[in-house]
Design a protein around this motif. Structure first.
Motif, PDB file in Angstrom:
ATOM      1  N   UNK A 223      33.003  45.156  38.677  1.00  0.00           N
ATOM      2  CA  UNK A 223      34.456  45.320  38.568  1.00  0.00           C
ATOM      3  C   UNK A 223      34.875  46.654  39.165  1.00  0.00           C
ATOM      4  N   UNK A 224      34.163  47.703  38.781  1.00  0.00           N
ATOM      5  CA  UNK A 224      34.506  49.045  39.266  1.00  0.00           C
ATOM      6  C   UNK A 224      34.399  49.134  40.784  1.00  0.00           C
ATOM      7  N   UNK A 225      33.330  48.551  41.346  1.00  0.00           N
ATOM      8  CA  UNK A 225      33.124  48.659  42.789  1.00  0.00           C
ATOM      9  C   UNK A 225      34.151  47.844  43.580  1.00  0.00           C
ATOM     10  N   UNK A 226      34.686  46.789  42.965  1.00  0.00           N
ATOM     11  CA  UNK A 226      35.678  45.956  43.647  1.00  0.00           C
ATOM     12  C   UNK A 226      37.093  46.522  43.523  1.00  0.00           C
ATOM     13  N   UNK A 227      37.276  47.525  42.689  1.00  0.00           N
ATOM     14  CA  UNK A 227      38.600  48.115  42.491  1.00  0.00           C
ATOM     15  C   UNK A 227      38.919  49.142  43.577  1.00  0.00           C
ATOM     16  N   UNK A 228      40.198  49.287  43.855  1.00  0.00           N
ATOM     17  CA  UNK A 228      40.664  50.338  44.756  1.00  0.00           C
ATOM     18  C   UNK A 228      41.072  51.582  43.977  1.00  0.00           C
ATOM     19  N   UNK A 230      40.693  53.934  40.263  1.00  0.00           N
ATOM     20  CA  UNK A 230      39.534  54.422  39.500  1.00  0.00           C
ATOM     21  C   UNK A 230      39.667  54.092  38.018  1.00  0.00           C
ATOM     22  N   UNK A 231      38.784  53.230  37.506  1.00  0.00           N
ATOM     23  CA  UNK A 231      38.765  52.981  36.063  1.00  0.00           C
ATOM     24  C   UNK A 231      37.851  53.996  35.381  1.00  0.00           C
ATOM     25  N   UNK A 232      37.866  53.978  34.060  1.00  0.00           N
ATOM     26  CA  UNK A 232      36.957  54.808  33.265  1.00  0.00           C
ATOM     27  C   UNK A 232      35.900  53.869  32.700  1.00  0.00           C
ATOM     28  N   UNK A 233      34.732  53.835  33.324  1.00  0.00           N
ATOM     29  CA  UNK A 233      33.684  52.883  32.965  1.00  0.00           C
ATOM     30  C   UNK A 233      32.715  53.519  31.972  1.00  0.00           C
TER      31      UNK A 233
END
Length: 359
Positions: A223-228, A230-233
């Protein structure tokens, strides 16, 4: 009644639904001694409920697990057993628990020889939510069904963990993407699109959570890598108690049919539930059914040829492609509606987090 034993080993979501039963028992039968036979993981979440003795049953231990349970039950006799699990393993475990009254499921919901291990039954009820079903286990004892009220003990350190990971200046969205049954999972790329939308359109702080299991770590990473954006993983970096604190102070949770969704509902946080493989009216987050995206009727019809009314209550639509029937647009629209009615101070702000033990 002076002593009551509860048998509910798993899973996380179902265990949270038993908490109201415990609280109601303590109110309706003051001084009653409650013993709860529970699974190892589930005990990590609620094994410190006040006034309850917990006995851990290790279902992976095989015969040794049953022998240990029999040893711990030696010399005891309960006034009543609430046998809340119909799986064959749980039925065998119930045979180790001596009790005069043995309350179990009605005939329609019994399976795996459950009927042989009970002598009283809850009343039949069509189209009942799991929480309401478990709440009704008190009625064969002449008590009122348990109202929907929860408490999960948390420590100051649990609350401190939440504070470290929550934004103070904007609303916090926790995404718990993984269910124990993979066919209940929404595609990772759709979570990524939704998370980007939540950040760009509504300025939300997105936090990804999950267990340390390799699959969940990989899912959150995808999910994080597919996002443009920045989430908090923090997948794999929290305990169940810390997760509960995080969800207590978060503003919103998005999840499929999974235990963390029920934890969030229990602590009073809204949940956008993603449902197609299972029926949210039976197993959705109890306090957030109005926020569930429900494609279950369409999935059931497509993969089984039956309508919700024709199928057995609780029938699953766990098929490849079912969860893809939930679109990003479906969830984004629900998120828009939620934001429109939940403006104001975010729960994660300094003013709203109290760093003291709480329920």
């Amino acid at each position: 009644m002076k002593s009551i034993c509860i048998l509910r080993l798993s899973a996380i979501g179902d265990v949270t639904h038993v908490i109201p039963v415990v609280l109601s028992l303590q109110e309706q039968v003051p001084g009653v001694k409650i013993t709860w036979v529970i699974g190892k993981i589930e005990a990590k979440l609620i094994g410190d409920l006040p006034g309850v003795e917990f006995i851990i049953f290790d279902k992976k231990a095989g015969r040794a697990g049953y022998a240990d349970l029999r040893r711990q039950m030696k010399g005891r006799r309960f006034d009543a057993l609430l046998h809340m699990q119909v799986a064959f393993r749980a039925n065998l475990a119930s045979a180790c628990i001596p009790a005069k009254i043995r309350v179990g499921y009605d005939k329609a919901r019994s399976k795996d020889l459950h009927s042989l291990f009970v002598n009283r039954r809850i009343a039949p009820a069509a189209q009942q939510h799991v929480r309401d079903c478990l709440a009704s286990f008190l009625e064969p004892l002449g008590l009122e069904a348990a109202p929907p009220r929860w408490t999960i003990p948390l420590s100051s350190s649990d609350h401190n963990f939440a504070k470290e990971h929550l934004a103070n200046d904007r609303k916090n969205l926790v995404i718990s993407p993984c269910a124990s049954h993979t066919l209940r999972n929404w595609p990772a790329e759709r979570y990524a699109q939704l998370a980007d939308y939540a950040i760009r359109q509504h300025g939300l702080n997105v936090i990804l959570v999950g267990s340390p299991a390799p699959f969940e770590l990989e899912y959150c990473a995808a999910i994080e890598s597919a996002m443009e954006e920045d989430p908090h993983n923090i997948c794999g970096k929290d305990t169940l108690k810390q997760l509960t604190a995080l969800m207590t102070h978060a503003d919103l949770v998005i999840a499929p049919d999974t235990g963390p969704a029920h934890i969030a509902s229990a602590v009073g946080t809204d949940v956008i539930g993603l449902f197609a493989a299972s029926n949210p009216n039976r197993s959705g987050p109890y306090n957030s059914l109005q926020w569930c995206v429900n494609r279950y009727p369409e999935a059931l019809k497509k993969f089984t040829g039956k309508t919700v009314e024709e199928a057995r209550w609780g029938a699953k639509a766990e098929f490849e492609g079912a969860m893809e029937m939930v679109t990003v647009e479906d969830v984004a629209e629900t998120l828009d509606r939620w934001v429109s009615v939940n403006r104001g101070l975010n729960k994660g702000s300094d003013e709203s987090i109290h760093l003291t033990p709480s329920s």
